[in-house]
Motif scaffolding. Structure first.
Motif, PDB file in Angstrom:
ATOM      1  N   UNK A 242      -1.865  18.496  -0.529  1.00 48.96           N
ATOM      2  CA  UNK A 242      -1.547  18.342   0.896  1.00 48.96           C
ATOM      3  C   UNK A 242      -2.306  17.230   1.599  1.00 48.96           C
ATOM      4  N   UNK A 243      -3.539  16.957   1.154  1.00 44.26           N
ATOM      5  CA  UNK A 243      -4.313  15.914   1.829  1.00 44.26           C
ATOM      6  C   UNK A 243      -3.905  14.503   1.399  1.00 44.26           C
ATOM      7  N   UNK A 244      -3.040  14.404   0.391  1.00 44.68           N
ATOM      8  CA  UNK A 244      -2.601  13.091  -0.085  1.00 44.68           C
ATOM      9  C   UNK A 244      -1.445  12.581   0.778  1.00 44.68           C
ATOM     10  N   UNK A 245      -1.505  11.326   1.148  1.00 46.98           N
ATOM     11  CA  UNK A 245      -0.363  10.692   1.795  1.00 46.98           C
ATOM     12  C   UNK A 245       0.628  10.310   0.708  1.00 46.98           C
ATOM     13  N   UNK A 246       1.881  10.718   0.891  1.00 46.50           N
ATOM     14  CA  UNK A 246       2.885  10.575  -0.158  1.00 46.50           C
ATOM     15  C   UNK A 246       4.033   9.699   0.327  1.00 46.50           C
ATOM     16  N   UNK A 247       4.543   8.884  -0.578  1.00 48.86           N
ATOM     17  CA  UNK A 247       5.721   8.069  -0.285  1.00 48.86           C
ATOM     18  C   UNK A 247       6.720   8.247  -1.415  1.00 48.86           C
ATOM     19  N   UNK A 248       7.947   7.811  -1.172  1.00 48.16           N
ATOM     20  CA  UNK A 248       8.973   7.808  -2.211  1.00 48.16           C
ATOM     21  C   UNK A 248       9.038   6.402  -2.797  1.00 48.16           C
ATOM     22  N   UNK A 249       8.650   6.283  -4.049  1.00 51.55           N
ATOM     23  CA  UNK A 249       8.554   4.987  -4.712  1.00 51.55           C
ATOM     24  C   UNK A 249       9.848   4.628  -5.434  1.00 51.55           C
ATOM     25  N   UNK A 277      14.047   7.042  -7.764  1.00 46.91           N
ATOM     26  CA  UNK A 277      13.151   7.374  -6.656  1.00 46.91           C
ATOM     27  C   UNK A 277      12.217   8.499  -7.062  1.00 46.91           C
ATOM     28  N   UNK A 278      10.934   8.313  -6.810  1.00 46.19           N
ATOM     29  CA  UNK A 278       9.954   9.304  -7.257  1.00 46.19           C
ATOM     30  C   UNK A 278       8.797   9.400  -6.275  1.00 46.19           C
ATOM     31  N   UNK A 279       8.385  10.619  -5.915  1.00 46.75           N
ATOM     32  CA  UNK A 279       7.196  10.774  -5.071  1.00 46.75           C
ATOM     33  C   UNK A 279       5.956  10.204  -5.754  1.00 46.75           C
ATOM     34  N   UNK A 280       5.128   9.537  -4.959  1.00 46.38           N
ATOM     35  CA  UNK A 280       3.901   8.930  -5.472  1.00 46.38           C
ATOM     36  C   UNK A 280       2.861   8.903  -4.363  1.00 46.38           C
ATOM     37  N   UNK A 281       1.590   8.823  -4.768  1.00 48.56           N
ATOM     38  CA  UNK A 281       0.537   8.624  -3.774  1.00 48.56           C
ATOM     39  C   UNK A 281       0.782   7.308  -3.037  1.00 48.56           C
ATOM     40  N   UNK A 282       0.529   7.297  -1.743  1.00 49.80           N
ATOM     41  CA  UNK A 282       0.697   6.060  -0.981  1.00 49.80           C
ATOM     42  C   UNK A 282      -0.198   4.955  -1.527  1.00 49.80           C
ATOM     43  N   UNK A 283      -1.419   5.317  -1.925  1.00 48.24           N
ATOM     44  CA  UNK A 283      -2.339   4.311  -2.460  1.00 48.24           C
ATOM     45  C   UNK A 283      -1.821   3.738  -3.782  1.00 48.24           C
ATOM     46  N   UNK A 284      -1.245   4.597  -4.631  1.00 52.84           N
ATOM     47  CA  UNK A 284      -0.680   4.118  -5.896  1.00 52.84           C
ATOM     48  C   UNK A 284       0.512   3.207  -5.637  1.00 52.84           C
ATOM     49  N   UNK A 285       1.332   3.591  -4.669  1.00 45.69           N
ATOM     50  CA  UNK A 285       2.505   2.802  -4.351  1.00 45.69           C
ATOM     51  C   UNK A 285       2.117   1.428  -3.803  1.00 45.69           C
ATOM     52  N   UNK A 286       1.077   1.395  -2.959  1.00 48.44           N
ATOM     53  CA  UNK A 286       0.633   0.121  -2.401  1.00 48.44           C
ATOM     54  C   UNK A 286       0.090  -0.791  -3.491  1.00 48.44           C
ATOM     55  N   UNK A 287      -0.679  -0.216  -4.415  1.00 45.80           N
ATOM     56  CA  UNK A 287      -1.242  -1.018  -5.505  1.00 45.80           C
ATOM     57  C   UNK A 287      -0.149  -1.503  -6.453  1.00 45.80           C
TER      58      UNK A 287
END
Length: 347
Positions: A242-249, A277-287
């Motif tokens: 829950x504390x992770x910011x999530x995006x759809x990659x 399309x796959x859920x991913x950590x926002x930080x992973x998606x940005x990197x």
């Protein structure tokens, strides 16, 4: 990927729970109402509850949902004495009271043991879920016994408590809600007609699954598919909590369609659809940015998509449409071969 294979990837109680919720048959929505009640009671710390107490949130969940959408397939007959008929007849008064009417509660107590409590742990392809989340005791000794249902006790197992208190507990509840909404939508439009033919599209602006026929948002992409990824980020493979910011990659970056389209036209499949399309950590998606997927990411995506195709329609049909090559043939290699073909277009 069969249910057994899905479990072997991560042999935990959470995987057993996801097998029941995401990959079981759906002729009615009873198991979703039961699942929600079980999660909430376990989260509140209950070790055991009288069957009648379990029947209260179970019945009210069905009352809430039945007001918005059908809770059974059109192929499932609902007679006047059927539990869903009682739900329909008693729903207005139950909503007014904020609790089931006596008639609805009595019907829930009578029907629970023989219907959903007996069947929740069963799954096609494997004899029974690897974990059990409750046991029914009391007069008659089991859910199928001869004792009065009102005297039975539902004991919540340690496995259920581990699931309900895990770091993914909030996500598991959201997954259940999304799956419930997807199944309701398939009942509303008629399994065997539009959703079988068309599957779901994705609204890129909202990252929501949309009914192709009615153009109606049904569920968020993240909530609908993250369970098939075992609640993990597809990029790094770690838990999404829950504390992770999530995006759809976009696993294959959407920029490929623009890059190739500006030269000679993108020759591959639509990269803006569910398969990619796959859920991913926002930080992973940005990197990750616009780089191509790694071999590990492709393996995780193939495994995720294969698991979705073991679930009932309409998510299964949505991916089948992508996997079918022109001419209505079949790709014998399934998702691994399909993803290799897409990789070959940009290598």
């Amino acid at each position: 990927m069969t249910g057994s294979e899905f479990y072997r990837v991560e042999p935990t109680a959470r995987s057993s729970w996801r097998l029941a919720v995401l990959m079981g048959a759906n002729s009615r929505t009873y198991k979703f109402a039961l699942g929600r009640a079980l999660l909430d009671l376990a989260r509140q710390g209950h070790a055991e509850v009288p069957l009648r107490d379990l029947a209260v949130p179970y019945a009210m969940s069905l009352v809430e949902h039945a007001a918005q959408a059908p809770q059974a397939s059109e192929r499932t007959p609902v007679g006047t004495a059927d539990f869903l008929a009682v739900v329909a007849a008693e729903s207005a008064e139950s909503r007014r009271l904020g609790t089931p009417t006596d008639r609805l509660l009595d019907a829930a107590v009578r029907s629970l043991p023989a219907m959903v409590l007996r069947k929740f742990h069963n799954l096609r392809g494997i004899p029974e879920l690897p974990h059990r989340f409750y046991e029914v005791t009391g007069s008659g000794g089991s859910a199928g016994g001869s004792g009065g249902p009102g005297r039975r006790i539902v004991r919540l197992t340690d496995d259920l408590h581990r699931v309900a208190r895990s770091e993914q507990a909030v996500g598991l509840r959201a997954e259940l809600g999304a799956r419930w909404s997807i199944v309701e939508n398939s009942f509303a439009t008629g399994i065997g007609r539009s959703l079988i033919a068309d599957g779901f599209t994705v609204d890129r602006a909202t990252s929501a699954l949309t009914d192709t026929q009615r153009r109606r948002s049904v569920a968020g992409v993240t909530e609908a598919v993250i369970g098939f990824q075992h609640g993990r980020c597809l990029t790094c493979g770690d838990d999404i909590t829950p504390e992770c910011r999530t995006v759809v990659d976009h696993v294959f970056p959407y920029a490929l369609m623009k890059r190739y389209g500006s030269v000679s036209g993108w020759p591959g499949p639509d990269l803006d659809q569910l398969w990619n399309l796959a859920p991913a950590h926002e930080t992973c998606n940005s990197a990750k940015s616009d780089r191509l997927p790694t071999d590990d990411e492709l393996r995780r995506l193939a495994r995720r998509n294969t698991a979705i195709m073991e679930s009932p329609v309409p998510l299964k049909r949505t991916l089948q449409l992508t996997l079918e090559p022109p001419g209505n043939g079949r790709r014998p290699g399934g998702w691994p071969e399909f993803l290799r073909e897409v990789s070959g277009l940009v290598s």
